[in-house]
Design a protein around this motif. Structure first.
Motif, PDB file in Angstrom:
ATOM      1  N   ASN A  37      -1.362 -41.525 -23.543  1.00 18.41           N
ATOM      2  CA  ASN A  37      -2.255 -42.532 -22.955  1.00 18.41           C
ATOM      3  C   ASN A  37      -1.806 -43.049 -21.593  1.00 18.41           C
ATOM      4  N   PHE A  38      -1.276 -42.155 -20.763  1.00 13.78           N
ATOM      5  CA  PHE A  38      -0.965 -42.562 -19.398  1.00 13.78           C
ATOM      6  C   PHE A  38      -2.245 -42.795 -18.608  1.00 13.78           C
ATOM      7  N   TYR A  39      -3.237 -41.962 -18.876  1.00 13.48           N
ATOM      8  CA  TYR A  39      -4.533 -42.099 -18.201  1.00 13.48           C
ATOM      9  C   TYR A  39      -5.635 -41.890 -19.231  1.00 13.48           C
ATOM     10  N   ALA A  40      -6.659 -42.696 -19.143  1.00 16.86           N
ATOM     11  CA  ALA A  40      -7.788 -42.555 -20.068  1.00 16.86           C
ATOM     12  C   ALA A  40      -8.699 -41.429 -19.593  1.00 16.86           C
ATOM     13  N   LEU A  41      -9.009 -40.537 -20.509  1.00 16.31           N
ATOM     14  CA  LEU A  41      -9.875 -39.401 -20.182  1.00 16.31           C
ATOM     15  C   LEU A  41     -10.390 -38.819 -21.495  1.00 16.31           C
ATOM     16  N   SER A  42     -11.686 -38.561 -21.542  1.00 19.92           N
ATOM     17  CA  SER A  42     -12.235 -37.960 -22.760  1.00 19.92           C
ATOM     18  C   SER A  42     -11.912 -36.464 -22.783  1.00 19.92           C
ATOM     19  N   ASN A  43     -11.990 -35.877 -23.954  1.00 20.83           N
ATOM     20  CA  ASN A  43     -11.720 -34.437 -24.077  1.00 20.83           C
ATOM     21  C   ASN A  43     -12.701 -33.622 -23.256  1.00 20.83           C
ATOM     22  N   GLN A  44     -13.960 -34.046 -23.220  1.00 20.73           N
ATOM     23  CA  GLN A  44     -14.968 -33.326 -22.447  1.00 20.73           C
ATOM     24  C   GLN A  44     -14.614 -33.339 -20.954  1.00 20.73           C
ATOM     25  N   GLU A  45     -14.186 -34.480 -20.450  1.00 19.34           N
ATOM     26  CA  GLU A  45     -13.797 -34.565 -19.035  1.00 19.34           C
ATOM     27  C   GLU A  45     -12.551 -33.729 -18.761  1.00 19.34           C
ATOM     28  N   PHE A  46     -11.611 -33.716 -19.706  1.00 19.39           N
ATOM     29  CA  PHE A  46     -10.405 -32.891 -19.573  1.00 19.39           C
ATOM     30  C   PHE A  46     -10.794 -31.425 -19.427  1.00 19.39           C
ATOM     31  N   TYR A  47     -11.691 -30.963 -20.296  1.00 18.51           N
ATOM     32  CA  TYR A  47     -12.126 -29.569 -20.238  1.00 18.51           C
ATOM     33  C   TYR A  47     -12.920 -29.277 -18.963  1.00 18.51           C
ATOM     34  N   ARG A  48     -13.695 -30.229 -18.504  1.00 13.97           N
ATOM     35  CA  ARG A  48     -14.443 -30.034 -17.253  1.00 13.97           C
ATOM     36  C   ARG A  48     -13.502 -29.862 -16.069  1.00 13.97           C
ATOM     37  N   ILE A  49     -12.486 -30.705 -16.006  1.00 14.51           N
ATOM     38  CA  ILE A  49     -11.527 -30.632 -14.896  1.00 14.51           C
ATOM     39  C   ILE A  49     -10.852 -29.271 -14.866  1.00 14.51           C
ATOM     40  N   HIS A  50     -10.268 -28.876 -15.986  1.00 21.46           N
ATOM     41  CA  HIS A  50      -9.517 -27.621 -16.008  1.00 21.46           C
ATOM     42  C   HIS A  50     -10.439 -26.407 -15.983  1.00 21.46           C
ATOM     43  N   GLY A  51     -11.591 -26.517 -16.597  1.00 16.06           N
ATOM     44  CA  GLY A  51     -12.543 -25.412 -16.573  1.00 16.06           C
ATOM     45  C   GLY A  51     -13.046 -25.118 -15.168  1.00 16.06           C
ATOM     46  N   PHE A  52     -13.404 -26.163 -14.432  1.00 14.31           N
ATOM     47  CA  PHE A  52     -13.889 -25.963 -13.071  1.00 14.31           C
ATOM     48  C   PHE A  52     -12.821 -25.303 -12.211  1.00 14.31           C
ATOM     49  N   ASN A  53     -11.614 -25.845 -12.219  1.00 15.69           N
ATOM     50  CA  ASN A  53     -10.555 -25.311 -11.362  1.00 15.69           C
ATOM     51  C   ASN A  53     -10.182 -23.886 -11.740  1.00 15.69           C
ATOM     52  N   PHE A  54     -10.099 -23.617 -13.038  1.00 14.15           N
ATOM     53  CA  PHE A  54      -9.758 -22.275 -13.483  1.00 14.15           C
ATOM     54  C   PHE A  54     -10.843 -21.273 -13.102  1.00 14.15           C
ATOM     55  N   LEU A  55     -12.099 -21.613 -13.386  1.00  9.82           N
ATOM     56  CA  LEU A  55     -13.193 -20.684 -13.092  1.00  9.82           C
ATOM     57  C   LEU A  55     -13.393 -20.484 -11.594  1.00  9.82           C
ATOM     58  N   ALA A  56     -13.187 -21.528 -10.809  1.00 10.15           N
ATOM     59  CA  ALA A  56     -13.296 -21.368  -9.354  1.00 10.15           C
ATOM     60  C   ALA A  56     -12.252 -20.380  -8.854  1.00 10.15           C
ATOM     61  N   SER A  57     -11.039 -20.461  -9.368  1.00 11.29           N
ATOM     62  CA  SER A  57      -9.995 -19.518  -8.971  1.00 11.29           C
ATOM     63  C   SER A  57     -10.302 -18.110  -9.449  1.00 11.29           C
ATOM     64  N   VAL A  58     -10.808 -17.991 -10.663  1.00  9.40           N
ATOM     65  CA  VAL A  58     -11.126 -16.679 -11.221  1.00  9.40           C
ATOM     66  C   VAL A  58     -12.210 -15.977 -10.407  1.00  9.40           C
ATOM     67  N   PHE A  59     -13.238 -16.723 -10.013  1.00  6.60           N
ATOM     68  CA  PHE A  59     -14.357 -16.092  -9.319  1.00  6.60           C
ATOM     69  C   PHE A  59     -14.113 -15.875  -7.824  1.00  6.60           C
ATOM     70  N   LEU A  60     -13.250 -16.663  -7.212  1.00  8.11           N
ATOM     71  CA  LEU A  60     -13.049 -16.530  -5.766  1.00  8.11           C
ATOM     72  C   LEU A  60     -11.910 -15.579  -5.397  1.00  8.11           C
ATOM     73  N   TYR A  61     -10.955 -15.352  -6.287  1.00  9.15           N
ATOM     74  CA  TYR A  61      -9.841 -14.476  -5.924  1.00  9.15           C
ATOM     75  C   TYR A  61     -10.253 -13.025  -5.664  1.00  9.15           C
ATOM     76  N   PRO A  62     -11.183 -12.442  -6.413  1.00  4.88           N
ATOM     77  CA  PRO A  62     -11.562 -11.056  -6.083  1.00  4.88           C
ATOM     78  C   PRO A  62     -12.067 -10.893  -4.642  1.00  4.88           C
ATOM     79  N   ILE A  63     -12.701 -11.912  -4.097  1.00  4.84           N
ATOM     80  CA  ILE A  63     -13.135 -11.845  -2.696  1.00  4.84           C
ATOM     81  C   ILE A  63     -11.915 -11.785  -1.787  1.00  4.84           C
ATOM     82  N   LEU A  64     -10.921 -12.589  -2.103  1.00  5.96           N
ATOM     83  CA  LEU A  64      -9.687 -12.577  -1.313  1.00  5.96           C
ATOM     84  C   LEU A  64      -8.956 -11.246  -1.470  1.00  5.96           C
ATOM     85  N   ALA A  65      -8.936 -10.695  -2.670  1.00  8.60           N
ATOM     86  CA  ALA A  65      -8.298  -9.392  -2.895  1.00  8.60           C
ATOM     87  C   ALA A  65      -9.010  -8.302  -2.101  1.00  8.60           C
ATOM     88  N   TYR A  66     -10.330  -8.381  -2.039  1.00  7.56           N
ATOM     89  CA  TYR A  66     -11.092  -7.439  -1.225  1.00  7.56           C
ATOM     90  C   TYR A  66     -10.691  -7.558   0.248  1.00  7.56           C
TER      91      TYR A  66
END
Length: 126
Positions: A30-59
């Motif tokens: 309980n250092f910071y208040a955050l719902s599980n849904q918001e936790f998943y949104r934060i990490h899901g967005f950052n993870f998926l953004a990296s997953v989808f943008l790296y192939p362009i950089l690899a190209y």
């Protein structure tokens, strides 16, 4: 190029699991208040953004190596714009305080940005 993408995905997956575990541990105590849904949104967005943008950089590393740094800069700006839109969608409709969500999103985003920058600089120097 495919091997490079899979190596990045493996590193990204390990990084995402470690970062989410640390964040979840802080959330558990309980250092910071955050719902599980918001936790998943934060990490899901950052993870998926990296997953989808790296192939362009690899190209870019494969076919236009001398412009790969500019491609990374452009992709980082595009990811930042996506993050702003994502934050606006989450924050604007709510009446209650969402400062904790915004702060945690920005910290997580910063860690992903540092991770991607280190990987890209290492690749540019090789």
């Amino acid at each position: 190029m495919i091997k490079d993408i899979f190596r990045f995905y493996l590193k990204l997956f390990v990084f995402a699991i470690v970062l989410a575990a640390i964040h979840n541990t802080l959330h558990y105590f309980n250092f910071y208040a955050l719902s599980n849904q918001e936790f998943y949104r934060i990490h899901g967005f950052n993870f998926l953004a990296s997953v989808f943008l790296y192939p362009i950089l690899a190209y870019a590393f494969e076919y236009v190596r001398n412009k790969a740094g500019f491609v990374y800069l452009g992709l980082s700006i595009f990811k930042m714009l996506l993050a702003m839109i994502f934050m606006a969608i989450i924050i604007l409709p709510k009446d209650n305080s969402v400062q904790s969500f915004a702060l945690q999103f920005l910290i997580t985003y910063s860690f992903y940005l540092i991770f991607e920058t280190l990987i890209t600089v290492k690749k540019l120097n090789s």
